[in-house]
Motif scaffolding. Sequence first.
Motif, mmCIF file in Angstrom:
data_model
loop_
_atom_site.group_PDB
_atom_site.id
_atom_site.type_symbol
_atom_site.label_atom_id
_atom_site.label_comp_id
_atom_site.label_asym_id
_atom_site.label_seq_id
_atom_site.Cartn_x
_atom_site.Cartn_y
_atom_site.Cartn_z
ATOM 1 N N THR A 61 0.851 -1.181 0.000
ATOM 2 C CA THR A 61 0.000 0.000 0.000
ATOM 3 C C THR A 61 0.892 1.239 0.000
ATOM 4 O OG1 THR A 61 -1.738 -1.156 1.220
ATOM 5 C CG2 THR A 61 -1.815 1.255 1.205
ATOM 6 N N PHE A 62 0.667 2.106 -0.960
ATOM 7 C CA PHE A 62 1.449 3.329 -1.125
ATOM 8 C C PHE A 62 0.556 4.522 -0.823
ATOM 9 C CE2 PHE A 62 4.932 1.208 -3.304
ATOM 10 C CZ PHE A 62 4.313 0.083 -3.809
ATOM 11 N N GLN A 63 1.111 5.495 -0.097
ATOM 12 C CA GLN A 63 0.355 6.701 0.204
ATOM 13 C C GLN A 63 1.198 7.926 -0.124
ATOM 14 O OE1 GLN A 63 -1.499 6.717 4.026
ATOM 15 N NE2 GLN A 63 -2.619 8.590 3.601
ATOM 16 N N PHE A 64 0.585 8.915 -0.712
ATOM 17 C CA PHE A 64 1.213 10.199 -1.014
ATOM 18 C C PHE A 64 0.679 11.199 -0.012
ATOM 19 C CE2 PHE A 64 3.787 12.979 -3.066
ATOM 20 C CZ PHE A 64 3.414 13.567 -4.266
ATOM 21 N N GLY A 65 1.546 11.933 0.651
ATOM 22 C CA GLY A 65 1.112 12.872 1.661
ATOM 23 C C GLY A 65 0.231 13.981 1.090
ATOM 24 N N ASP A 66 -0.607 14.535 1.953
ATOM 25 C CA ASP A 66 -1.540 15.584 1.515
ATOM 26 C C ASP A 66 -0.803 16.766 0.899
ATOM 27 O OD1 ASP A 66 -3.843 15.100 4.319
ATOM 28 O OD2 ASP A 66 -3.653 14.069 2.391
ATOM 29 N N ALA A 67 0.342 17.098 1.458
ATOM 30 C CA ALA A 67 1.112 18.244 0.972
ATOM 31 C C ALA A 67 2.052 17.870 -0.166
ATOM 32 C CB ALA A 67 1.905 18.861 2.123
ATOM 33 N N ARG A 68 2.030 16.634 -0.578
ATOM 34 C CA ARG A 68 2.857 16.116 -1.695
ATOM 35 C C ARG A 68 4.349 16.301 -1.417
ATOM 36 N NH1 ARG A 68 2.039 18.755 -6.396
ATOM 37 N NH2 ARG A 68 0.728 20.375 -5.534
ATOM 38 N N LYS A 69 4.738 16.149 -0.135
ATOM 39 C CA LYS A 69 6.150 16.221 0.229
ATOM 40 C C LYS A 69 6.668 14.876 0.731
ATOM 41 C CE LYS A 69 6.236 21.057 1.779
ATOM 42 N NZ LYS A 69 6.561 21.930 2.931
ATOM 43 N N ASP A 70 5.788 13.919 0.963
ATOM 44 C CA ASP A 70 6.231 12.674 1.537
ATOM 45 C C ASP A 70 5.358 11.523 1.055
ATOM 46 O OD1 ASP A 70 4.593 14.334 3.774
ATOM 47 O OD2 ASP A 70 3.968 12.239 3.735
ATOM 48 N N SER A 71 5.879 10.324 1.255
ATOM 49 C CA SER A 71 5.163 9.136 0.836
ATOM 50 C C SER A 71 5.555 7.981 1.746
ATOM 51 C CB SER A 71 5.494 8.799 -0.619
ATOM 52 O OG SER A 71 4.778 7.663 -1.056
ATOM 53 N N SER A 72 4.693 6.985 1.806
ATOM 54 C CA SER A 72 4.993 5.796 2.596
ATOM 55 C C SER A 72 4.614 4.553 1.815
ATOM 56 C CB SER A 72 4.258 5.827 3.937
ATOM 57 O OG SER A 72 2.868 5.791 3.727
ATOM 58 N N LEU A 73 5.303 3.483 2.169
ATOM 59 C CA LEU A 73 5.040 2.168 1.578
ATOM 60 C C LEU A 73 4.814 1.197 2.727
ATOM 61 C CD1 LEU A 73 5.213 -0.343 -0.282
ATOM 62 C CD2 LEU A 73 7.696 -0.021 -0.317
ATOM 63 N N HIS A 74 3.647 0.574 2.750
ATOM 64 C CA HIS A 74 3.319 -0.393 3.789
ATOM 65 C C HIS A 74 3.186 -1.772 3.144
ATOM 66 C CE1 HIS A 74 1.641 -1.830 7.593
ATOM 67 N NE2 HIS A 74 0.767 -2.507 6.864
ATOM 68 N N ILE A 75 3.870 -2.735 3.732
ATOM 69 C CA ILE A 75 3.774 -4.113 3.248
ATOM 70 C C ILE A 75 3.100 -4.954 4.322
ATOM 71 C CG2 ILE A 75 5.019 -6.150 2.428
ATOM 72 C CD1 ILE A 75 7.222 -4.342 1.422
ATOM 73 N N THR A 76 2.055 -5.623 3.941
ATOM 74 C CA THR A 76 1.315 -6.506 4.849
ATOM 75 C C THR A 76 1.784 -7.945 4.664
ATOM 76 O OG1 THR A 76 -0.605 -5.052 4.687
ATOM 77 C CG2 THR A 76 -0.981 -7.283 5.507
#
Lengths: 115, 109
Positions: free
Chosen positions: B62-77
């Motif tokens: 699961t990939f998420q782009f931050g609201d301010a478009r300055k950061d992102s995360s990758l979650h692996i289940t």
Amino acid sequence: NAGVTQTPKFQVLKTGQSMTLQCAQDMNHNSMYWYRQDPGMGLRLIYYSASEGTTDKGEVPNGYNVSRLNKREFSLRLESAAPSQTSVYFCASSEGPGQLGNTIYFGEGSWLTVV
Amino acid sequence: TQLLEQSPQFLSIQEGENLTVYCNSSSVFSSLQWYRQEPGEGPVLLVTVVTGGEVKKLKRLTFQFGDARKDSSLHITAAQPGDTGLYLCAGAPGYALNFGKGTSLLVTP
């Protein structure tokens, strides 16, 4: 599907020797890139070519020259190799600019050691 | 100064665990990309996120782009040994992509 092909895969050079890394892509991409990857430093852009006939410096261009020979081919030359240029070199290509979210396709890498 | 900071640098977990890796910057990006690199190969694109707040799923990733478009995360289940590799985030301050240093993930059986 060949994608991005780079040669040679492995090379050992003596300090002061010159060599050229060759790269070709068969995806009809406009843009091509050369990156180097070093432990702890990540991938760093050496040079790029936005389109045939143009080349621009990246983050670490010193000691390198490039030639965009045609739309398919983009070569990287080390004129006088130094031990600091020991690295893994990746050629890559994309249809358009990275800032527009274009996918970059990488070759398999060229392992260069300068002794 | 690194444009894209990734954390953690190294991660060693057992099969079945969940994990999150982060990519942070002080700059705003029009898009961020995640690539995965296996030993002896070039990086391969996993996903591109474009809209602030966007969430994209790729099977167990699961990939998420931050609201301010300055950061992102990758979650692996439920990580699997096949997830082992170097995960790189990338953004383009100019024409070409700039890469973070990556998170090296090792998943052991």
